[in-house]
Design a protein around this motif. Structure first.
Motif, PDB file in Angstrom:
ATOM      1  N   GLN A 208       0.803  -1.289  -0.029  1.00 14.27           N
ATOM      2  CA  GLN A 208       0.034  -0.006  -0.039  1.00 14.27           C
ATOM      3  C   GLN A 208       0.833   1.324  -0.116  1.00 14.27           C
ATOM      4  O   GLN A 208       0.558   2.252  -0.662  1.00 14.27           O
ATOM      5  CB  GLN A 208      -0.796  -0.006   1.218  1.00 14.27           C
ATOM      6  N   THR A 212       0.685   4.074  -2.962  1.00 14.69           N
ATOM      7  CA  THR A 212       0.300   5.534  -2.536  1.00 14.69           C
ATOM      8  C   THR A 212       1.142   6.500  -3.240  1.00 14.69           C
ATOM      9  O   THR A 212       0.881   7.489  -3.644  1.00 14.69           O
ATOM     10  CB  THR A 212       0.252   5.771  -0.938  1.00 14.69           C
ATOM     11  N   LYS A 216       0.094   9.318  -5.828  1.00 18.23           N
ATOM     12  CA  LYS A 216       0.189  10.535  -5.499  1.00 18.23           C
ATOM     13  C   LYS A 216       1.084  11.254  -6.702  1.00 18.23           C
ATOM     14  O   LYS A 216       0.885  12.343  -6.881  1.00 18.23           O
ATOM     15  CB  LYS A 216       1.009  10.971  -4.220  1.00 18.23           C
ATOM     16  N   ARG A 241      -6.168   2.924  -5.940  1.00 16.83           N
ATOM     17  CA  ARG A 241      -5.306   3.931  -5.170  1.00 16.83           C
ATOM     18  C   ARG A 241      -5.529   5.136  -5.786  1.00 16.83           C
ATOM     19  O   ARG A 241      -5.305   6.144  -5.161  1.00 16.83           O
ATOM     20  CB  ARG A 241      -4.041   3.094  -5.018  1.00 16.83           C
ATOM     21  N   GLU A 245      -6.675   9.689  -4.612  1.00 15.37           N
ATOM     22  CA  GLU A 245      -5.837  10.825  -4.715  1.00 15.37           C
ATOM     23  C   GLU A 245      -6.654  12.078  -5.307  1.00 15.37           C
ATOM     24  O   GLU A 245      -6.130  13.080  -5.431  1.00 15.37           O
ATOM     25  CB  GLU A 245      -4.643  10.642  -5.275  1.00 15.37           C
TER      26      GLU A 245
END
Length: 520
Positions: A208, A212, A216, A241, A245
């Protein structure tokens, strides 16, 4: 504990009901499949009740065998297929099968046949509909005839009834639209299975923290994304994921070569509330048979299998993805083949981020040639981020993230980040902490230079290094050892000698009292 944590623990406890019977990757397919069936069932039930509300009816009150009931079901089916993408009759709902399986007066109720038929009917209900491809063979990994569920049919039935009964008691909180409680719990289970699956974990899950970072990076400066694409999408976790964002993702695209993992990706999408019209995931080898080749995407992410084998057929020299480079990635190391494929699919104003082994930064031959082309001819490489070792399941090799853009805001430099020392060790696995992730992302977005952590290398400097991108060439992390005080050490040794002599004298005295020979 939060609602999400409670649900995660409940589902994991149920998963362990099957755990003693089979390996992590096998019981994963069963428990995730049953959770998915319950999810589809509850969505169907709520949707049907909503449609029937003006008539003052509940879905389970419909008599499926009456002419009136059949008309109701036909009308509901048409709307459900259009809106949800599938259909379940009242008798096919999860809760109904869980109830039906409960023993009565010491007598076992056999439901394996009914369950097999229901799972098949879900797929059959989509035939000829727009959602057909998204549900086709979705439950093929739930083999209810497998001896791993039990030696006899009764033993298999008993275990399945037990699992369904436990799941039936859990509130999936589908009304909690502000927090994706079930989707996050499903994601948690996938991660738990990955931690116990060894080398196979890399086939379907990216840790994870790494997901991330990638998410991002590709969403930097954007609130909405028209599209996001992952050519080796595994369970789809990385695609989802990215969606966390930004406020909105227009469409999700992916390709996955493993049929079981492909099924898991489609389930994961639907479980996270992604409408069937908003995702397009294919089951095939991306390099050999790309399915989205005529499209370009605003965000492209991937964690492809490290140094995978591929055909590297000379025919690919006529493929627009590879032809401009003049050379192909080696047959035993497809890393740059994935990079080339992703660049081809990247939109002009897009960002791509890919996880790769460190070897791509410095290996020579055709890989060196491709690297030079990307820097000298295209100038697409925007940043290189070195990650800690042993953060991926099933491999301890050090890895890096390559960030590429077709339009770079700083075309004269490549940013190097060495985050290899910033992590915490948890059992046998290294993990990036939230602060480690934040530091990487902030450094990337602000293109910050920090001693022993990040550096902006000019293209001229990289040219002088013969296009070698090995991070230690640019980020000096060398730590000088403190000078040794020889006088202090000499003094300490003399003091120790005196203490040892005193101890020897005491030991000799004790030995004399005991009438035994001294040991020295």
């Amino acid at each position: 504990m939060t609602d999400k944590q409670i649900l995660q623990q409940q589902l994991w406890n149920i998963a362990n009901t099957l755990r003693g019977k089979m390996g992590a990757d096998e019981f994963r397919d069963y428990i995730l499949g049953f959770i998915f069936y319950k999810y589809l069932s509850e969505k169907m039930h709520a949707y049907a009740d909503h449609i029937l509300k003006p008539d003052g009816l509940k879905y389970q009150e419909i008599d499926e065998n009456s002419s009136k009931g059949k008309k109701y079901l036909e009308a509901i089916k048409d709307e459900a297929i259009e809106t949800l993408g599938y259909f379940l009759k009242p008798s096919e709902l999860f809760a109904e099968l869980a109830r039906k399986g409960q023993p009565e007066e010491g007598k076992e109720n056999f439901i394996l046949g009914d369950l097999t038929k229901v799972l098949s009917n879900i797929q059959q209900s989509t035939r000829g509909a727009e959602s057909e491809e998204d549900f086709e063979n979705l439950f093929e990994d739930l083999d209810l005839t497998s001896s791993k569920l039990g030696r006899t049919e009764n033993a298999k039935n008993e275990l399945i009834v037990k699992v369904l009964s436990h799941l039936n008691k859990i509130d999936f909180q589908l009304d909690n639209v502000t927090n994706d409680v079930l989707g996050d719990a499903y994601e948690y289970l996938i991660g738990q299975f990955a931690s116990g699956a060894g080398k196979k974990a890399g086939e379907f899950y990216t840790p994870q923290s790494v997901s991330t970072i990638l998410a991002k990076i590709v969403s930097s400066g954007k609130k909405k994304l028209k599209s996001v694409y992952d050519p080796t999408c595994g369970s789809g976790s990385l695609l989802l994921r990215v969606a966390k964002e930004v406020k909105e993702v227009g469409a999700f695209y992916g390709q996955e070569s493993n049929p079981t993992t492909y099924n898991l990706a489609r389930m994961n999408m639907i479980m996270h509330g992604v409408h069937y019209r908003k995702f397009d995931i294919k089951n095939d080898d991306t390099l050999e048979h790309p399915h989205h080749i005529d499209q370009q995407f605003e965000a492209v992410v991937a964690n492809p299998p490290f140094s995978a084998h591929w055909s590297a057929s000379p025919l690919f020299m006529n493929d627009d993805r590879f032809a401009p480079y003049g050379k192909l990635a080696p047959a035993t190391k497809a890393d740059f083949a994935f990079v080339q494929h992703m660049i081809y699919q990247l939109d002009t104003n897009g960002i791509m981020a890919i996880v790769l082994p460190h070897g791509v930064l410095f290996r020579g031959s055709s890989e060196g040639h491709i690297r030079q082309y990307l820097i000298e001819e295209k100038n697409y490489i925007d940043a290189i981020i070195g990650l800690p070792p042993n953060i991926f399941y099933g491999t301890g090799i050090p890895t890096c993230i390559l960030v590429l853009k077709k339009k770079r805001s700083d075309p004269d430099h490549i940013l190097f980040i060495d985050a290899s020392r910033h992590f915490e060790k948890v059992k046998n696995q290294n993990q990036l902490r939230p602060e480690d992730v934040e530091k990487i992302v902030t450094t990337f977005r602000e293109r910050k230079v920090e001693e022993k952590y990040s550096y902006l290398a000019s293209i001229d400097e990289i040219r002088e290094n013969d296009y070698n991108l090995n991070i230690p060439r640019y980020v000096d992390t060398f730590e000088e050892e403190e000078p040794i005080d020889l006088k202090a050490i000499s003094k300490e040794l003399k003091s120790l000698d005196k203490e040892m002599a005193k101890t020897d004298t005491e030991i000799a005295a004790y030995c004399k009292e005991l009438g035994i020979e001294t040991p020295f």
